[in-house]
Design an enzyme around this catalytic site. Structure first.
Site, PDB file in Angstrom:
ATOM      1  N   SER A  70       2.969  -2.433  10.449  1.00 28.30           N
ATOM      2  CA  SER A  70       4.411  -2.416  10.698  1.00 28.30           C
ATOM      3  C   SER A  70       5.097  -3.748  10.408  1.00 28.30           C
ATOM      4  CB  SER A  70       4.713  -1.940  12.128  1.00 28.30           C
ATOM      5  OG  SER A  70       4.235  -0.625  12.316  1.00 28.30           O
ATOM      6  N   GLU A 120      -5.802  -5.451  10.303  1.00 29.99           N
ATOM      7  CA  GLU A 120      -4.812  -4.405  10.568  1.00 29.99           C
ATOM      8  C   GLU A 120      -5.147  -3.687  11.875  1.00 29.99           C
ATOM      9  OE1 GLU A 120      -2.731  -3.059   6.764  1.00 29.99           O
ATOM     10  OE2 GLU A 120      -4.502  -1.824   6.970  1.00 29.99           O
ATOM     11  N   GLY A 140       1.874   1.937  10.833  1.00 29.79           N
ATOM     12  CA  GLY A 140       2.802   3.061  10.716  1.00 29.79           C
ATOM     13  C   GLY A 140       3.423   3.478  12.040  1.00 29.79           C
ATOM     14  N   GLU A 182      -7.327   4.338   7.645  1.00 28.80           N
ATOM     15  CA  GLU A 182      -7.154   5.771   7.335  1.00 28.80           C
ATOM     16  C   GLU A 182      -8.372   6.318   6.598  1.00 28.80           C
ATOM     17  OE1 GLU A 182      -3.331   5.400   5.426  1.00 28.80           O
ATOM     18  OE2 GLU A 182      -2.451   4.815   7.341  1.00 28.80           O
ATOM     19  N   HIS A 215      -9.677   0.653   4.585  1.00 25.74           N
ATOM     20  CA  HIS A 215      -8.446   0.918   5.341  1.00 25.74           C
ATOM     21  C   HIS A 215      -8.785   1.862   6.494  1.00 25.74           C
ATOM     22  CE1 HIS A 215      -4.437   2.294   6.360  1.00 25.74           C
ATOM     23  NE2 HIS A 215      -3.964   1.244   5.700  1.00 25.74           N
ATOM     24  N   ASN A 274       0.862  -1.188   0.000  1.00 24.82           N
ATOM     25  CA  ASN A 274       0.000   0.000   0.000  1.00 24.82           C
ATOM     26  C   ASN A 274       0.895   1.234   0.000  1.00 24.82           C
ATOM     27  OD1 ASN A 274      -1.841   2.019   0.472  1.00 24.82           O
ATOM     28  ND2 ASN A 274      -2.402   1.347   2.543  1.00 24.82           N
ATOM     29  N   LYS A 292       0.091   4.223  -0.274  1.00 27.70           N
ATOM     30  CA  LYS A 292      -0.604   5.397   0.293  1.00 27.70           C
ATOM     31  C   LYS A 292      -0.374   6.612  -0.618  1.00 27.70           C
ATOM     32  CE  LYS A 292      -0.160   3.327   4.797  1.00 27.70           C
ATOM     33  NZ  LYS A 292      -0.301   3.467   6.213  1.00 27.70           N
TER      34      LYS A 292
HETATM   35  C1  PEP Z   1      -1.069  -0.089   6.031  1.00 27.72           C
HETATM   36  O1  PEP Z   1      -1.202   1.104   5.898  1.00 27.72           O
HETATM   37  O2  PEP Z   1      -1.901  -0.858   5.521  1.00 27.72           O
HETATM   38  C2  PEP Z   1       0.072  -0.589   6.792  1.00 27.72           C
HETATM   39  C3  PEP Z   1       0.069  -1.831   7.196  1.00 27.72           C
HETATM   40  O3  PEP Z   1       1.084   0.315   7.027  1.00 27.72           O
HETATM   41  P1  PEP Z   1       2.497   0.017   7.753  1.00 27.72           P
HETATM   42  O4  PEP Z   1       3.023  -1.266   7.164  1.00 27.72           O
HETATM   43  O5  PEP Z   1       3.344   1.194   7.404  1.00 27.72           O
HETATM   44  O6  PEP Z   1       2.216  -0.109   9.204  1.00 27.72           O
END
Ligand code: PEP
Length: 253
Positions: free
Chosen positions: A216, A170, A176, A100, A98, A9, A11
């Site tokens: 992460s 997630e 993040g 976000e 997601h 992703n 973003k």
């Molecule tokens: C994400 O945004 O789906 C995600 C898992 O981000 P990160 O790996 O940076 O935590």
């Protein structure tokens, strides 16, 4: 056998040149290092869809995804991009729900149900994200909270439709933040989600659905996460912007 999927992703990152460089590196490494058995999905911002598709070409094992699609079919919805338009550009996957988008764009379960329907109606595979906040985890209501996200947005689907969905668990507190859920925490939730899907759609269908972990994930922790019975891959944010890291995660199976 469930599909093993590692989806990146991007973003809201990457200029045109940066995105093309990243894609070329990933495609070349994927071929040179003879990755098999894992589907890598690149999910760039919308303007990259066309150039990234050209660079992926027909490379086996690499697919193109999008980070969102509209809940509407077509028409006067300025700024939106429909599942039908994405499919016409060779997009195969779409990330929906997601955290976000839920938080900053107030996408709720009902809207997400409509987006999932649009995606499926146009032949796209939804990567449906779910996950709990730190507050909910602390209150120990995370399991019921995340199960409800599935019930509310997916459980009106027919079994044929549901069989096409990919789930991404997630935990919001891990996205993040550099704070990963432990492999045991991921496994516990993935198994709970699979049981939940089974209670509505039956064991066979639940066993066929890929459930990815996101939050992460990196080359240092992917192996342990992917070793768990119900973890079928990852949704990767930050580490998907570095070709070497992304490939090392893909090769962690
Ligand atoms: C994400 O945004 O789906 C995600 C898992 O981000 P990160 O790996 O940076 O935590």
């Amino acid at each position: 056998m469930r599909k093993k999927i590692v989806a990146g992703n991007w973003k809201m990152n990457m200029t045109l040149d940066e995105g093309q460089k990243l894609t070329s590196e990933i495609v070349n490494m994927f071929k040179d290092e003879a990755v098999t058995d894992v589907i890598a999905v690149l999910n760039p911002p919308f303007p990259h869809i066309f150039p990234v598709k050209k660079l992926i070409g027909d490379t086996p094992g690499i697919a193109l995804g999008s980070q969102n699609c509209s809940n509407k079919e077509s028409g006067a919805f300025t700024g939106e991009v429909s599942a039908k338009i994405l499919a016409s550009f060779g997009v195969e996957y779409v990330i929906l729900g997601h955290s976000e988008r839920r938080e900053y764009f107030k996408e709720d379960n009902e809207l997400l149900a409509a987006k999932v329907k649009q995606a499926l109606a146009n032949g796209l595979t939804p990567i449906f994200c779910c996950g709990e906040s730190l507050e909910i985890r602390m209150a120990e209501t995370h399991e019921s909270n995340v199960k409800f996200q599935l019930t509310a947005s997916l459980f009106d689907l027919s079994p044929e439709e549901m069989a096409k969905v990919v789930i991404a668990y997630e935990p919001i507190w891990a996205i993040g933040t550099g704070k990963t859920a432990t492999a045991d925490q991921a496994q516990e939730m993935h198994a709970a989600l699979r049981r939940h899907i089974s209670s509505k759609y039956g064991r066979d269908l639940a066993d066929s659905i890929s459930i990815l972990y996101g939050g992460s994930a990196n080359p240092g922790n992917a192996k342990e996460l992917f070793s768990k019975a119900d973890v079928d891959g990852g949704l990767i944010g930050g580490a998907s912007l570095k070709s070497r890291d992304f490939l090392d995660i893909i090769k962690s199976f």
